[in-house]
Design a protein around this motif. Structure first.
Motif, short mmCIF file in Angstrom:
data_model
loop_
_atom_site.label_atom_id
_atom_site.label_comp_id
_atom_site.label_asym_id
_atom_site.label_seq_id
_atom_site.Cartn_x
_atom_site.Cartn_y
_atom_site.Cartn_z
N GLY A 83 0.81 -1.21 0.00
CA GLY A 83 0.00 0.00 0.00
C GLY A 83 0.84 1.26 0.00
O GLY A 83 2.07 1.23 -0.12
N ARG A 87 -0.03 6.68 3.74
CA ARG A 87 -1.37 6.48 4.30
C ARG A 87 -1.42 5.33 5.30
O ARG A 87 -2.15 5.38 6.29
CB ARG A 87 -2.37 6.22 3.17
CG ARG A 87 -2.56 7.40 2.23
CD ARG A 87 -3.57 7.07 1.14
NE ARG A 87 -3.77 8.18 0.22
CZ ARG A 87 -4.55 8.13 -0.84
NH1 ARG A 87 -5.22 7.02 -1.12
NH2 ARG A 87 -4.67 9.18 -1.64
N ASP A 88 -0.66 4.28 4.99
CA ASP A 88 -0.68 3.11 5.87
C ASP A 88 0.73 2.56 5.98
O ASP A 88 1.15 1.73 5.16
CB ASP A 88 -1.64 2.05 5.33
CG ASP A 88 -1.76 0.85 6.28
OD1 ASP A 88 -1.18 0.91 7.38
OD2 ASP A 88 -2.42 -0.13 5.90
N ARG A 90 1.93 0.54 8.14
CA ARG A 90 2.03 -0.72 8.90
C ARG A 90 2.83 -1.79 8.15
O ARG A 90 3.65 -2.50 8.75
CB ARG A 90 0.63 -1.26 9.20
CG ARG A 90 -0.14 -0.49 10.25
CD ARG A 90 -1.53 -1.09 10.46
NE ARG A 90 -1.47 -2.48 10.87
CZ ARG A 90 -1.77 -3.51 10.08
NH1 ARG A 90 -2.11 -3.32 8.82
NH2 ARG A 90 -1.72 -4.73 10.55
N GLN A 91 2.55 -1.95 6.86
CA GLN A 91 3.25 -2.98 6.10
C GLN A 91 4.75 -2.72 6.07
O GLN A 91 5.55 -3.65 6.16
CB GLN A 91 2.69 -3.06 4.68
CG GLN A 91 1.25 -3.57 4.61
CD GLN A 91 0.71 -3.54 3.20
OE1 GLN A 91 1.30 -2.94 2.31
NE2 GLN A 91 -0.42 -4.20 2.99
#
Length: 421
Positions: A83, A87-88, A90-91
């Protein structure tokens, strides 16, 4: 102590992707002063996120050497996009967690244009997350649509297979056409690019034999014009071979056929062009026909691999590692054609930004003016790529393809949930 290296496979596999894996593994082990241990992730980037790291030291050296002649993805592949890190994150935090836990400083990702985008995102982890990681792309795709390289490893073997089966099938149809099948229809892969369909034209031993119409992904389908050309071919020769790209488009740009849609367009499963086209031909001409879809077979047929393709696949894997040793980062090795006759090539490199998510279609000058065949320039481009045979060893009448044990390293990180889990 040198950092460890991690190799992974991504996207649709090929008959020679494991030859690239072999090239990476051999080259890493040839530079013990630069690299620690070489690992492999199970199922591509998903294996990294899940911390499924294969310990290659647990594999039989003969099995690893046999990867050079083994089709499929020995370590498992995936279709998965990371992703947006803004924005995200986490990964990306998870990737750093796994890299740090296994002391990984080098990441080699073997795939197509989308995989190069993933490799580029991993390469930027250093500036995003403060973890030093060298990420390199290793090219692969039977579609031959990677930009900046003369050809994509995997294409030559698939092209050789398609040209071979079309030549053989056409002889079958020619034998029976006076009382049986008049049209043989074959659907080949090619989402946006007609390279594999073009390869079928290599089956022609001389001009017009076998009679053939090729429907390219790049040429909008004109039903009336196609039926007219088909009628003329049958009237002249008694039969016709039709090869259609799965990515054939309608005049308005929509796909001619879709097997299964997906919210991510690149993951939409194409297929169904052959049966739909067969219905059209039956309805409009009444001719007896037979249709076939080679599907996964065209990318799995290692028994008929191109020797040139195998050599190039191994070479780009080796070059990915040697480029890192030379101090390069965030790049993809590319094949550069020096001459066509005789075919001479070398390995260069381009930045990942140059190839990430970029697709190369067939140039219009490679397609004949009527839109149903290839030009001499295309034939001259294709011929060297299918040259030579590199047969696997056979045992009891069948090709021998060893499997890796796939022993995973003990996990050191907490469980992590991914959207596909």
């Amino acid at each position: 102590m040198p950092k460890n290296a991690l190799y992974a496979q991504s996207g649709g596999v090929t008959a020679v992707i494991n030859a690239s894996a072999c090239g990476v593994i051999d080259a890493v082990r040839a530079h013990p002063a630069h690299f620690g241990t070489c690992f492999a992730a199970r199922d591509g980037i998903l294996g990294v996120l899940r911390e499924e790291i294969i310990d290659l030291d647990q594999e039989d050296p003969l099995t690893l050497a046999a990867l050079r002649h083994t089709p499929g993805g020995a370590f498992g592949s995936c279709r998965f996009d990371l992703g947006d890190p803004e924005r995200d994150p986490r990964q990306y935090q998870r990737l750093v967690e796994v890299f740090r836990a296994h002391d990984i400083g080098y990441f080699f990702y073997n795939g197509g244009g989308g995989s190069m985008d993933t490799a580029l995102k991993v390469a930027r982890i250093g500036e995003l997350m403060g973890y030093p990681i060298t990420a390199v792309g290793v090219p692969k795709t039977i579609d031959n649509d990677l930009d900046a390289t003369d050809t994509s490893p995997g294409f030559g073997s698939a092209a050789k297979f398609i040209a071979t089966v079309v030549r053989e099938a056409s002889l079958d149809v020619e034998s029976m056409h006076t009382s049986s099948t008049r049209v043989f229809l074959l659907e080949v892969m090619g989402r946006h690019a007609g390279w594999l369909a073009a390869a079928a034209a290599l089956a022609q031993e001389y001009d017009g034999q076998p009679p053939m119409l090729i429907l390219f992904a790049e040429v909008p389908f004109d039903q009336t014009d196609f039926l007219r050309h088909l009628h003329l071919a049958i009237e002249r020769h008694g039969y016709c071979v039709v090869v259609v790209s799965e990515g054939l488009k309608e005049p308005d740009g929509t796909l001619f056929a879709v097997a299964q849609s997906h919210d991510v367009y690149a993951y939409t499963q194409l297929g169904g062009a052959a049966p739909r086209l067969a219905d059209l031909i039956k309805r409009e001409t009444g001719r007896k026909l037979h249709w076939s879809v080679v599907d996964y077979i065209q990318r799995a047929a290692r028994h008929l691999a191109s020797k040139v393709d195998v050599e190039q696949a191994y070479a780009v894997g080796k070059a990915a590692v040697e480029g890192v040793v030379a101090g390069h980062r965030s790049f993809m090795p590319v094949i550069r054609r020096q001459t066509s006759v005789p075919y001479r090539w070398s390995i260069g490199r381009v930045p990942l930004e140059r190839v990430a998510n970029i697709e190369r279609s067939m140039p219009r000058e490679f397609i004949s003016p009527d839109g149903y065949g290839i030009t001499q320039a295309c034939r001259d481009y294709l011929r060297p790529l299918i040259d030579g045979e590199d047969c696997p060893p056979f045992e009891n009448g069948l090709p021998c393809y060893p499997r890796i044990r796939g022993v995973l390293r003990p996990k050191r990180c907490p469980e992590f949930m991914i959207g596909t889990d």
